[in-house]
Design a protein around this motif. Structure first.
Motif, short mmCIF file in Angstrom:
data_model
loop_
_atom_site.label_atom_id
_atom_site.label_comp_id
_atom_site.label_asym_id
_atom_site.label_seq_id
_atom_site.Cartn_x
_atom_site.Cartn_y
_atom_site.Cartn_z
N THR A 138 0.34 15.75 -12.67
CA THR A 138 -0.04 17.02 -13.25
C THR A 138 -1.37 16.89 -13.99
O THR A 138 -1.54 15.94 -14.74
N PRO A 139 -2.33 17.77 -13.70
CA PRO A 139 -2.26 18.82 -12.70
C PRO A 139 -2.08 18.23 -11.29
O PRO A 139 -2.39 17.08 -11.07
N CYS A 140 -1.61 19.06 -10.37
CA CYS A 140 -1.43 18.59 -9.00
C CYS A 140 -2.79 18.28 -8.37
O CYS A 140 -3.81 18.80 -8.79
N CYS A 141 -2.74 17.44 -7.37
CA CYS A 141 -3.97 16.94 -6.76
C CYS A 141 -4.43 17.92 -5.67
O CYS A 141 -4.20 17.70 -4.48
N VAL A 142 -5.06 19.03 -6.09
CA VAL A 142 -5.46 20.07 -5.13
C VAL A 142 -6.96 20.37 -5.20
O VAL A 142 -7.42 21.38 -4.68
N LEU A 165 0.86 -1.19 0.00
CA LEU A 165 0.00 0.00 0.00
C LEU A 165 0.89 1.23 0.00
O LEU A 165 1.89 1.28 0.71
N PHE A 166 0.50 2.23 -0.81
CA PHE A 166 1.23 3.50 -0.79
C PHE A 166 0.24 4.65 -0.77
O PHE A 166 -0.91 4.50 -1.19
N PHE A 167 0.70 5.79 -0.27
CA PHE A 167 -0.06 7.04 -0.36
C PHE A 167 0.71 7.96 -1.31
O PHE A 167 1.87 8.29 -1.04
N ASP A 168 0.04 8.36 -2.37
CA ASP A 168 0.72 9.20 -3.36
C ASP A 168 0.55 10.68 -3.01
O ASP A 168 -0.53 11.14 -2.67
N MET A 169 1.62 11.41 -3.14
CA MET A 169 1.63 12.84 -2.84
C MET A 169 0.92 13.62 -3.96
O MET A 169 0.87 13.17 -5.10
N PRO A 170 0.41 14.80 -3.62
CA PRO A 170 -0.38 15.56 -4.61
C PRO A 170 0.47 16.11 -5.76
O PRO A 170 -0.06 16.55 -6.77
N LEU A 171 1.76 16.16 -5.59
CA LEU A 171 2.68 16.47 -6.67
C LEU A 171 3.66 15.31 -6.72
O LEU A 171 3.84 14.64 -5.72
N ASN A 172 4.20 15.02 -7.91
CA ASN A 172 4.32 15.77 -9.13
C ASN A 172 3.43 15.21 -10.24
O ASN A 172 3.81 15.22 -11.40
N LEU A 227 -4.52 8.48 -1.35
CA LEU A 227 -4.10 9.74 -1.97
C LEU A 227 -4.02 10.87 -0.97
O LEU A 227 -4.92 11.05 -0.14
N TRP A 228 -2.95 11.65 -1.05
CA TRP A 228 -2.86 12.92 -0.33
C TRP A 228 -3.49 14.00 -1.19
O TRP A 228 -3.28 14.03 -2.41
N GLY A 229 -4.21 14.91 -0.55
CA GLY A 229 -4.61 16.13 -1.23
C GLY A 229 -3.56 17.20 -0.97
O GLY A 229 -2.71 17.05 -0.10
N GLY A 230 -3.63 18.29 -1.73
CA GLY A 230 -2.67 19.37 -1.53
C GLY A 230 -3.28 20.52 -0.74
O GLY A 230 -4.48 20.78 -0.85
N LEU A 231 -2.45 21.17 0.06
CA LEU A 231 -2.85 22.40 0.75
C LEU A 231 -1.98 23.52 0.20
O LEU A 231 -0.79 23.60 0.50
N VAL A 232 -2.60 24.35 -0.65
CA VAL A 232 -1.88 25.46 -1.29
C VAL A 232 -2.70 26.74 -1.11
O VAL A 232 -3.91 26.67 -0.86
N MET A 277 -10.68 21.72 0.48
CA MET A 277 -10.28 20.58 1.33
C MET A 277 -11.46 19.69 1.72
O MET A 277 -11.34 18.47 1.77
N GLY A 278 -12.62 20.32 1.98
CA GLY A 278 -13.79 19.54 2.39
C GLY A 278 -14.19 18.52 1.34
O GLY A 278 -14.44 17.35 1.64
N GLU A 279 -14.22 18.96 0.08
CA GLU A 279 -14.62 18.04 -0.99
C GLU A 279 -13.56 16.98 -1.24
O GLU A 279 -13.87 15.84 -1.58
N MET A 280 -12.29 17.36 -1.06
CA MET A 280 -11.24 16.34 -1.19
C MET A 280 -11.38 15.29 -0.09
O MET A 280 -11.19 14.10 -0.32
N ALA A 281 -11.74 15.76 1.11
CA ALA A 281 -11.95 14.82 2.22
C ALA A 281 -13.09 13.86 1.89
O ALA A 281 -13.00 12.66 2.13
N GLU A 282 -14.15 14.40 1.28
CA GLU A 282 -15.27 13.53 0.89
C GLU A 282 -14.83 12.48 -0.12
O GLU A 282 -15.36 11.37 -0.13
#
Ligand SMILES: [Zn+2]
Length: 467
Positions: A95-99, A86-93, A121-126, A133-138
């Motif tokens: 593209t587009p970034c996961c924000v 199992l892995f958690f992928d970061m919101p970058l790199n 999946l990680w979401g991005g905080l930019v 963020m709320g919708e990404m959490a959903e």
């Protein structure tokens, strides 16, 4: 009748190790005990340690959009070859970034097609995207990643303190952690060269990024300059600020890739005072020191950088005393061309997703008597608990049959052709490790055995359990 029995291995449970059979049915662990009977298949695990599959909470597989750098198909194969399930992928790199929720959906679909291991999946905080963020959490992200210095990608800007504070408050409301790349931008600085007018002083290279090329031919100069540009103080300053904001907002904080014992101690002290913080380090800080960069070159460039031996030793001390919670690879590959050239302009990022367990077995278990139960905590149990992933992280009846079989007595020297990642470059090539991953099982299915990847696709999306 079980589907599979893993026979007579030394099973590493959180309570200790025991010689036992592990019976598997419908992808789950059905029973653990001696001499279990009745399965259509068996794996002889005598002489092997049976651990829960490694959970890598920090990778950059760059899918979708930058699969020419890696991609989830090759990235997850490499993870499986290193004992990961199992892995958690970061919101970058990617593209587009996961924000945004839309990008979470897109990435989930792409990874469901490509990955052989399960994934989150990680979401991005930019800046400007706290409202997303709320919708990404959903959509099921495991948390939100922010950079306290420039990320190297203009489309993933650094979170200023206001964004970080608002983002942490929102993450606390959503019961999800915020992960920070902790280096303070105002302390990350390439020294101005009076003969050079191309703006080295204005920031230069960083985490996963490029910097302006150096005028001089000397790669060595680039190495020293880069190391000096990212001092320990940049890390400790950012960690201190992130801890203060987490305390203020009540957020869960996850500090990624802490590179120094000093950084770990700061966070551990805050934890003792009630701050909800988890501390991650990476195998490369545990294996290499800055002295290795001279012969390895740009393949060993990352941020925070590899540290001097005293910081490396202090980091190990904090791991052995139990202050580090999670070891994750921060696998961050790119194309070979972007690792060429001088040290300053080369891409920063180390490809090590396949080597986390070998590093912990060799330098931890063999050299420093790090107990296998502790290794299980660092690579599986704590990741699953911290990110509320159900049925993962420990070997227990009812849990997913995510297992890695390890021969602790065998050793191997890593060759390029062992690497399952897209570009066969890793600073670990040529290193000899005591401890060999013999097989990896994902939900009861053998996805890696004896050097061969045995799966195509099949990875499932996982999301945190609601609180
Ligand atoms: Zn990273």
């Amino acid at each position: 009748m079980f589907d599979l029995i893993v026979r007579r291995g030394t099973v590493v449970l959180t309570s200790g190790s025991t010689t036992a059979d592990v019976a598997i049915g419908d992808g789950r662990i059905a029973e653990i005990g001696p001499e279990l009977g009745g399965a259509s298949h068996e794996i002889d695990a005598r002489g092997l340690f049976v651990l829960p599959g490694l959970i890598d909470v920090h990778v950059h597989f760059n899918e979708p959009g930058r699969t020419h750098w890696e991609g989830a198909a090759t990235g997850s194969r490499a993870l499986a070859a290193g004992g990961g399930t199992l892995f958690f992928d970061m919101p970058l790199n990617s593209t587009p970034c996961c924000v945004s929720a839309r990008e979470v959906e897109r990435k989930r679909e792409a990874l469901e097609r490509a990955s052989i291991t399960d994934f989150g999946l990680w979401g991005g905080l930019v800046p400007g995207a706290v409202g997303e963020m709320g919708e990404m959490a959903e959509r099921g992200v495991v948390g939100f990643k922010a950079f306290m210095c420039d990320s190297g990608l203009p489309e993933f800007p650094r979170a200023d303190d206001e964004t970080l504070r608002d983002g942490m408050a929102e993450a606390a409301r959503l019961h999800l952690p915020v992960a920070v790349h902790a280096e303070s931008q105002d302390k990350v600085r390439l020294k101005a060269d009076p003969t050079d007018h191309r703006g080295l002083a204005s920031g230069g290279s960083n985490d996963h990024g490029w910097g302006p090329a150096l005028a001089g031919p000397s790669n060595d100069r680039g190495i020293r300059e880069f190391l000096d540009s990212r001092p320990v103080a940049a890390e400790t300053d950012a960690i201190g600020r992130a801890l203060e904001l987490a305390r203020e907002t009540g957020a869960s904080l996850h500090i990624v890739h802490v590179s120094t014992g000093r950084g770990v101690s700061l966070a551990a002290d805050a934890r003792a005072r009630g701050v909800d913080v988890s501390i991650e380090t990476c195998p490369h800080y545990l294996w290499f020191t800055d002295a290795d960069i001279e012969h390895l070159g740009t393949i060993a460039k990352c941020a925070p950088p590899l540290r001097a031996v005293e910081h490396h030793d202090a980091l190990w001390d904090t791991l052995l005393t139990g202050h580090i919670d999670i070891v994750a690879s921060d696998h961050s590959p790119t194309e070979p061309a972007m690792k060429a050239g001088d040290f300053i302009s080369a891409w920063g990022g180390i490809s090590g997703v396949q080597s986390t367990l070998p590093v912990l077995l060799d330098r931890g278990h063999h050299d420093r008597r790090l107990a296998l139960e502790r290794i299980v905590e660092l690579i599986a149990a704590t990741p699953a608990r911290r990110f509320r992933i159900a049925r993962k992280g420990t070997i227990a009846p009812g849990n997913d049959a995510d297992l890695v079989l390890i021969d602790p007595a065998a050793s191997f020297t890593l060759q390029k052709d062992h690497l399952q990642q897209r570009h066969k470059a890793s600073p670990y090539v040529g290193a000899t490790f005591r401890g060999v991953v013999r097989a990896t099982l994902r939900r009861g299915e053998t996805i890696f055995m004896d050097g061969q990847v045995a799966a195509r696709g099949g990875g499932r999306f996982v999301r945190p359990e609601p609180l």
